[in-house]
Design a protein around this motif. Sequence first.
Motif, PDB file in Angstrom:
ATOM      1  N   UNK A   1       0.826  -1.204   0.000  1.00 44.57           N
ATOM      2  CA  UNK A   1       0.000   0.000   0.000  1.00 44.57           C
ATOM      3  C   UNK A   1       0.867   1.264   0.000  1.00 44.57           C
ATOM      4  N   UNK A   2       1.952   1.232   0.749  1.00 38.72           N
ATOM      5  CA  UNK A   2       2.880   2.365   0.753  1.00 38.72           C
ATOM      6  C   UNK A   2       3.486   2.552  -0.641  1.00 38.72           C
ATOM      7  N   UNK A   3       3.824   1.453  -1.301  1.00 37.62           N
ATOM      8  CA  UNK A   3       4.372   1.528  -2.659  1.00 37.62           C
ATOM      9  C   UNK A   3       3.346   2.124  -3.619  1.00 37.62           C
ATOM     10  N   UNK A   4       2.084   1.775  -3.462  1.00 43.59           N
ATOM     11  CA  UNK A   4       1.040   2.333  -4.324  1.00 43.59           C
ATOM     12  C   UNK A   4       0.954   3.849  -4.172  1.00 43.59           C
ATOM     13  N   UNK A   5       1.070   4.335  -2.945  1.00 48.24           N
ATOM     14  CA  UNK A   5       1.030   5.783  -2.731  1.00 48.24           C
ATOM     15  C   UNK A   5       2.299   6.436  -3.281  1.00 48.24           C
ATOM     16  N   UNK A   6       3.446   5.830  -2.979  1.00 49.50           N
ATOM     17  CA  UNK A   6       4.722   6.423  -3.415  1.00 49.50           C
ATOM     18  C   UNK A   6       4.800   6.547  -4.929  1.00 49.50           C
ATOM     19  N   UNK A   7       4.229   5.588  -5.641  1.00 50.53           N
ATOM     20  CA  UNK A   7       4.369   5.564  -7.096  1.00 50.53           C
ATOM     21  C   UNK A   7       3.042   5.731  -7.833  1.00 50.53           C
ATOM     22  N   UNK A   8       2.049   6.354  -7.188  1.00 48.51           N
ATOM     23  CA  UNK A   8       0.748   6.454  -7.857  1.00 48.51           C
ATOM     24  C   UNK A   8       0.789   7.358  -9.084  1.00 48.51           C
TER      25      UNK A   8
END
Length: 288
Positions: free
Chosen positions: A153-160
Motif C-alpha cells: 500500500x505504501x508503494x502504491x502511494x509512493x508511485x501512484x
Amino acid sequence: IEWVLRAASHAAELRVPLGPLPPVLPASDPWPSAARDALVNLLGWGHAAIPVLETLDQMGVLSRLLPEWESVRSRPQRNAYHRFTVDRHLCEAAANAAGLTRTVRRPDLLLIGAWLHDLGKGQRGVDHTDAGVALMATVARRLGFAEADVSTLVTLVRHHLTIAEAATRRDIDDPATVDGVAAAVGSRDVLDLLASLTEADGLATGPAAWTAWKAQLVAGLVDRVRRRLAGEYLELRPWTPDGPVRQGVSVGPVVRVVALDRPGLLADVAGALAASGLEVKAARATSI
C-alpha cells in the motif's frame, strides 16, 4: 465499527439512503479483520458507495473512524485538471477501482489504495506523495493489514503518479524507461495494482486527465514493464566512443533488437542468439 460499516455496505448494495446512526466510538487499533473486510466490501460497491460514504462523512463517522480524513474534507484541488475536492476525488477513484478489481490479485489493496492515495494532500507545506506515504503506513497498520500488505500500500502511494508520468513524459520504447518503472514496482502484482490505480485516478480527476491517447501510452508501458519483469525484455549495453548506450531486446516468438547501427551488427546478434542455443531461421534489418 463493524456493524456500522456493514450497514453502510448494505445501503450501498441496495441503493438506499443510510439512516441515522447512534454515536460511533473511535475504532480500536488495530481494527478487527471483520471491520476491515466491511470497509472493503463498502468500497467494492463502486459508485453506489459514494453517497453512503458522503453520509458517513456528514455524520462525522469517517473522521471518527479515520482521523486523517478530516484534513481532506471539502479540500479544494489546486489543479485545473481536477473537477472534485480531494475527499470526493478519493471516493471517485475508489469507485472507479471497484470496476477494475478483476484485473488484480488483491482487490482489497486496490480499493484501499485508491481511496487513500491522495490523503497526503491534507498536509500543508509538504509534497503530498511524501506525506501520503507516511500516512498510509500508519493507516494501513491501524486497519490491521499484514506488514507485507502495508509495504504494498505504501508503494502504491509512493508511485501512484509514476506510470502516468513515465508514459506521457518519456519514451516508452526506451529500455531505460522500462527498467526504471520495473525497478519502482518490483513485481507483477504491484504493477497490476498500480496500472489499475493509474486508470482509476485518471478517470476520477477529469476528462482531460484520462484520454484515449494517455490510456494507450499507459497500456503500452505497462505491457513492456510486464514483459521486463517476466524476463522477456533483456538489455544490451554496447560501447560507443560516447560511452555505453542503453538499448533493448524483446524476446518472444520473434526477437526484436534495437541498437545503434555498425558494421557486423546483424552477424553479431545472430551469433549471440545461436550461442545461446536459439535457432535463427530468418533475419531482417531496418534502419530509422
